[in-house]
Each structure stands twice: as structure tokens, then as C-alpha cells.
Design a protein around this motif. Structure first.
Motif, PDB file in Angstrom:
ATOM      1  N   SER A  31     -73.354  -9.127  47.104  1.00 41.30           N
ATOM      2  CA  SER A  31     -73.613  -8.601  45.764  1.00 41.30           C
ATOM      3  C   SER A  31     -72.777  -7.362  45.499  1.00 41.30           C
ATOM      4  O   SER A  31     -72.239  -7.177  44.403  1.00 41.30           O
ATOM      5  N   VAL A  32     -72.680  -6.492  46.507  1.00 42.79           N
ATOM      6  CA  VAL A  32     -71.933  -5.236  46.367  1.00 42.79           C
ATOM      7  C   VAL A  32     -70.959  -5.115  47.530  1.00 42.79           C
ATOM      8  O   VAL A  32     -71.144  -5.739  48.581  1.00 42.79           O
ATOM      9  N   PRO A  33     -69.890  -4.329  47.375  1.00 42.67           N
ATOM     10  CA  PRO A  33     -68.973  -4.111  48.495  1.00 42.67           C
ATOM     11  C   PRO A  33     -69.703  -3.456  49.652  1.00 42.67           C
ATOM     12  O   PRO A  33     -70.685  -2.735  49.470  1.00 42.67           O
ATOM     13  N   HIS A  34     -69.240  -3.723  50.866  1.00 43.56           N
ATOM     14  CA  HIS A  34     -69.832  -3.070  52.019  1.00 43.56           C
ATOM     15  C   HIS A  34     -69.606  -1.569  51.950  1.00 43.56           C
ATOM     16  O   HIS A  34     -68.664  -1.096  51.318  1.00 43.56           O
ATOM     17  N   ALA A  35     -70.462  -0.824  52.631  1.00 54.03           N
ATOM     18  CA  ALA A  35     -70.474   0.640  52.497  1.00 54.03           C
ATOM     19  C   ALA A  35     -69.130   1.269  52.813  1.00 54.03           C
ATOM     20  O   ALA A  35     -68.718   2.225  52.164  1.00 54.03           O
ATOM     21  N   ASN A  36     -68.413   0.728  53.798  1.00 53.91           N
ATOM     22  CA  ASN A  36     -67.147   1.360  54.166  1.00 53.91           C
ATOM     23  C   ASN A  36     -66.049   1.146  53.135  1.00 53.91           C
ATOM     24  O   ASN A  36     -64.970   1.707  53.243  1.00 53.91           O
ATOM     25  N   ASN A  37     -66.332   0.323  52.104  1.00 54.26           N
ATOM     26  CA  ASN A  37     -65.353   0.119  51.039  1.00 54.26           C
ATOM     27  C   ASN A  37     -65.735   0.815  49.746  1.00 54.26           C
ATOM     28  O   ASN A  37     -64.999   0.770  48.784  1.00 54.26           O
ATOM     29  N   GLU A  38     -66.915   1.424  49.741  1.00 53.16           N
ATOM     30  CA  GLU A  38     -67.362   2.069  48.519  1.00 53.16           C
ATOM     31  C   GLU A  38     -66.744   3.472  48.409  1.00 53.16           C
ATOM     32  O   GLU A  38     -66.721   4.236  49.361  1.00 53.16           O
ATOM     33  N   LYS A  39     -66.239   3.782  47.242  1.00 53.20           N
ATOM     34  CA  LYS A  39     -65.672   5.097  46.977  1.00 53.20           C
ATOM     35  C   LYS A  39     -66.229   5.563  45.642  1.00 53.20           C
ATOM     36  O   LYS A  39     -65.696   5.253  44.586  1.00 53.20           O
ATOM     37  N   GLY A  40     -67.365   6.271  45.707  1.00 54.15           N
ATOM     38  CA  GLY A  40     -68.014   6.675  44.471  1.00 54.15           C
ATOM     39  C   GLY A  40     -68.401   5.445  43.686  1.00 54.15           C
ATOM     40  O   GLY A  40     -68.986   4.526  44.202  1.00 54.15           O
ATOM     41  N   ASN A  41     -68.051   5.402  42.412  1.00 53.07           N
ATOM     42  CA  ASN A  41     -68.339   4.243  41.578  1.00 53.07           C
ATOM     43  C   ASN A  41     -67.082   3.391  41.348  1.00 53.07           C
ATOM     44  O   ASN A  41     -67.011   2.616  40.413  1.00 53.07           O
ATOM     45  N   SER A  42     -66.098   3.554  42.219  1.00 48.23           N
ATOM     46  CA  SER A  42     -64.890   2.750  42.069  1.00 48.23           C
ATOM     47  C   SER A  42     -65.124   1.313  42.502  1.00 48.23           C
ATOM     48  O   SER A  42     -64.371   0.419  42.137  1.00 48.23           O
ATOM     49  N   CYS A  43     -66.172   1.106  43.327  1.00 44.04           N
ATOM     50  CA  CYS A  43     -66.599  -0.230  43.757  1.00 44.04           C
ATOM     51  C   CYS A  43     -65.657  -0.883  44.756  1.00 44.04           C
ATOM     52  O   CYS A  43     -65.899  -1.996  45.190  1.00 44.04           O
ATOM     53  N   GLY A  44     -64.580  -0.229  45.161  1.00 46.88           N
ATOM     54  CA  GLY A  44     -63.702  -0.790  46.170  1.00 46.88           C
ATOM     55  C   GLY A  44     -62.979  -2.043  45.683  1.00 46.88           C
ATOM     56  O   GLY A  44     -63.066  -2.437  44.545  1.00 46.88           O
ATOM     57  N   GLU A  45     -62.238  -2.696  46.595  1.00 41.01           N
ATOM     58  CA  GLU A  45     -61.476  -3.885  46.235  1.00 41.01           C
ATOM     59  C   GLU A  45     -61.985  -5.133  46.947  1.00 41.01           C
ATOM     60  O   GLU A  45     -61.436  -6.216  46.781  1.00 41.01           O
ATOM     61  N   GLU A  46     -63.004  -4.994  47.790  1.00 39.57           N
ATOM     62  CA  GLU A  46     -63.556  -6.150  48.484  1.00 39.57           C
ATOM     63  C   GLU A  46     -64.115  -7.161  47.471  1.00 39.57           C
ATOM     64  O   GLU A  46     -64.652  -6.797  46.431  1.00 39.57           O
ATOM     65  N   VAL A  47     -63.958  -8.437  47.778  1.00 37.27           N
ATOM     66  CA  VAL A  47     -64.514  -9.473  46.914  1.00 37.27           C
ATOM     67  C   VAL A  47     -66.036  -9.403  46.985  1.00 37.27           C
ATOM     68  O   VAL A  47     -66.635  -9.545  48.046  1.00 37.27           O
ATOM     69  N   SER A  48     -66.647  -9.169  45.850  1.00 38.75           N
ATOM     70  CA  SER A  48     -68.101  -9.086  45.736  1.00 38.75           C
ATOM     71  C   SER A  48     -68.459  -9.418  44.302  1.00 38.75           C
ATOM     72  O   SER A  48     -67.592  -9.498  43.426  1.00 38.75           O
ATOM     73  N   ALA A  49     -69.743  -9.607  44.054  1.00 42.54           N
ATOM     74  CA  ALA A  49     -70.167  -9.854  42.681  1.00 42.54           C
ATOM     75  C   ALA A  49     -69.831  -8.663  41.793  1.00 42.54           C
ATOM     76  O   ALA A  49     -69.426  -8.820  40.639  1.00 42.54           O
ATOM     77  N   VAL A  50     -69.986  -7.445  42.324  1.00 44.00           N
ATOM     78  CA  VAL A  50     -69.687  -6.242  41.556  1.00 44.00           C
ATOM     79  C   VAL A  50     -68.197  -6.175  41.219  1.00 44.00           C
ATOM     80  O   VAL A  50     -67.815  -5.915  40.071  1.00 44.00           O
ATOM     81  N   SER A  51     -67.327  -6.406  42.197  1.00 42.85           N
ATOM     82  CA  SER A  51     -65.890  -6.316  41.922  1.00 42.85           C
ATOM     83  C   SER A  51     -65.444  -7.428  40.964  1.00 42.85           C
ATOM     84  O   SER A  51     -64.589  -7.200  40.098  1.00 42.85           O
ATOM     85  N   PHE A  52     -66.036  -8.611  41.084  1.00 45.07           N
ATOM     86  CA  PHE A  52     -65.736  -9.715  40.172  1.00 45.07           C
ATOM     87  C   PHE A  52     -66.123  -9.344  38.744  1.00 45.07           C
ATOM     88  O   PHE A  52     -65.346  -9.522  37.800  1.00 45.07           O
ATOM     89  N   ALA A  53     -67.337  -8.785  38.577  1.00 46.75           N
ATOM     90  CA  ALA A  53     -67.816  -8.412  37.243  1.00 46.75           C
ATOM     91  C   ALA A  53     -66.998  -7.267  36.663  1.00 46.75           C
ATOM     92  O   ALA A  53     -66.673  -7.256  35.468  1.00 46.75           O
ATOM     93  N   LYS A  54     -66.629  -6.313  37.505  1.00 45.76           N
ATOM     94  CA  LYS A  54     -65.886  -5.140  37.033  1.00 45.76           C
ATOM     95  C   LYS A  54     -64.498  -5.507  36.518  1.00 45.76           C
ATOM     96  O   LYS A  54     -64.017  -4.928  35.544  1.00 45.76           O
ATOM     97  N   LYS A  55     -63.854  -6.485  37.160  1.00 39.05           N
ATOM     98  CA  LYS A  55     -62.532  -6.914  36.704  1.00 39.05           C
ATOM     99  C   LYS A  55     -62.603  -7.562  35.328  1.00 39.05           C
ATOM    100  O   LYS A  55     -61.693  -7.421  34.509  1.00 39.05           O
ATOM    101  N   LEU A  56     -63.684  -8.295  35.077  1.00 36.59           N
ATOM    102  CA  LEU A  56     -63.847  -8.945  33.778  1.00 36.59           C
ATOM    103  C   LEU A  56     -64.303  -7.970  32.703  1.00 36.59           C
ATOM    104  O   LEU A  56     -63.912  -8.090  31.538  1.00 36.59           O
TER     105      LEU A  56
END
Length: 253
Positions: A31-56
Motif C-alpha cells: 500500500s505504501v513504500p517501505h520505510a527506508n524509501n520514505e522521504k517526508g511526503n515525497s513517497c519515494g519511487e518504490e512501486v506501491s499503491a501510493v506511488s501509483f496514485a501520486k503519479k496519476l
């Protein structure tokens, strides 16, 4: 349970009148990027539901959430599960929906294909003694308990009831969590259940079903006879108050 389980797609797009997004999360995607990929609210670049939604919908990056990096996400699904996720696309709608969720006004409904096993809880260990199901009809019942973390790395949870041992009761919170279960179909490949919750705890539905002898097929954590198959657990419907009009929104797939 034949849906687009292996694809992510938008179920309902946001608009000015509807400042929220409904997304179908694929099985195997966090659902969300793993903790080591999170940078504030940037959401990282890992494939996740959050990163998918953010790109759209880039506006999600500006929604501050309770946990950094969740970009408007209001609830999670386990990586092995699939189903509906709800995002708020503005800060105002997030704050309203988050409060509604905490007050038990957001209903989540799941479908789970279960493999009946009355010895499941005893085989796994850590569960309270079983009590009789509270029947509403021959095909529906209610399960309620508190919860505590359990096992190596606290990866699992266990129900805590009045008949739990003292040490378990000391480790639990005070809130009761309730799962309403309906038997939809008793078939050769298992028992199809439809479960709904208002206030949720981590792994609540899967753990409650396991406690009552209905572990979910493909559940690595709560099925004592896990057979290596995919987890048959989906969030299939959400009901919540509209953040602008307070009317009830019901989305089902």
C-alpha cells in the motif's frame, strides 16, 4: 473472486465535487513504500499503491497524513491482499475523512475464501479459548475482541478476550474491535465469507476468522495449513461520509 487482482486501476476519479480517489490495489503490491524509501511526503519511487496514485494525481503529494509518505491514504491493505483503497485529494477532505474513520463512520467490507479447520487456533497458539459464535442467522455471526501484538518481530496479532490469561490482557488495549461475518457460499474449494468492520485493527479480519476456525486460504500468518497459494482476501466495498456533503458514499466492485 474473479476480479483484476493483479492490476492496479482507478475505480473512481477525484473532482472538485468529490475530493477523494478510489483505487484498486493489486495483490503483491504494498500500500505504501517501505520505510527506508520514505522521504517526508515525497513517497519515494518504490512501486506501491501510493506511488501509483501520486503519479496519476500529483496533488496527493501535498496532503499531509498521520504517517509521513502516505499522500492522502486513509487505510492500508496488506501487501498480499488486494482491493479498494481510499485516498483524500485535499487536506480538508483528509481531515474530515480521517475523523470519520476514527469515529467508526467508515465501513470496510472484505471477501475471504476460507478453509475450515476447527483446530486452527490451537495449532497456531496464542489464541484465547474459543467461545460459541454469536449467531444473527444460520449464516452470519459477530466476533469481538481486543488485540495484542504477537510472535517474532510482533508481525502477528492475537485476539484478547475476557477468558484470556492475565499476561495477554495486560498487553492489549481497551478498545473492542468487531467483525461481522456472513457465509456467502459453502463450496468444494472453501467457504466464501463476506466480512465488514467499522473500526479496524491490524490483521483484524484475518485473525478473527482464524480464531473461529475459518482461516483464509493462502494466509501465511493465520492459516495453520498454509499451502503456498495466494492470499484469497479482498476489500470489495467501502462506505464513508462524503467530505463536502456528509451524504453516504458507497463504492463496491
Amino acid at each position: 473472486m474473479q476480479r483484476k487482482n493483479d492490476d492496479m486501476y482507478v475505480v473512481r476519479k477525484p473532482s472538485e465535487r468529490d475530493p477523494f480517489l478510489l483505487l484498486w490495489k493489486a495483490r503483491g503490491v504494498p500500500s505504501v513504500p517501505h520505510a527506508n524509501n520514505e522521504k517526508g511526503n515525497s513517497c519515494g519511487e518504490e512501486v506501491s499503491a501510493v506511488s501509483f496514485a501520486k503519479k496519476l494525481f500529483p496533488e496527493l503529494r501535498f496532503v499531509n497524513t498521520r504517517r509521513a509518505g502516505e499522500c492522502g491514504l486513509l487505510h492500508r491493505l496488506d501487501t498480499d491482499a488486494c482491493g479498494l483503497l481510499l485516498f483524500a485529494t485535499t487536506q480538508t477532505s483528509y481531515d474530515i475523512l480521517f475523523a470519520a474513520q476514527r469515529n467508526g463512520k467508515c465501513l470496510k467490507t472484505y471477501e475471504a475464501l476460507c478453509t475450515p479447520n476447527n483446530d486452527n487456533a490451537a495449532l497456531l497458539g496464542g489464541f484465547p479459548p474459543q467461545t460459541l459464535r454469536t449467531l444473527q442467522s444460520p449464516d452470519s455471526f459477530v466476533i469481538s475482541s481486543q488485540f495484542r501484538a504477537y510472535g517474532t518481530g510482533r508481525r502477528e496479532v492475537r485476539p484478547v478476550a475476557a477468558n484470556s490469561h492475565t499476561a495477554a490482557r495486560k498487553k492489549s488495549g481497551t478498545q473492542q474491535y468487531t467483525t461481522r461475518v456472513q457465509i456467502v457460499e459453502d463450496a468444494e474449494n472453501g467457504v466464501l465469507t463476506r466480512c465488514s468492520i467499522a473500526n479496524g485493527f491490524r490483521h483484524q479480519v484475518r485473525c478473527h476468522l482464524a480464531w473461529k476456525g475459518l482461516p483464509v486460504r493462502g494466509d501465511k500468518l493465520y492459516n495453520a495449513q498454509y499451502d503456498g497459494s495466494a492470499l484469497q482476501f479482498e476489500c470489495v466495498a467501502l462506505s464513508f461520509p462524503h467530505p463536502l456533503t456528509d451524504t453516504t458514499v458507497c463504492i463496491a466492485v
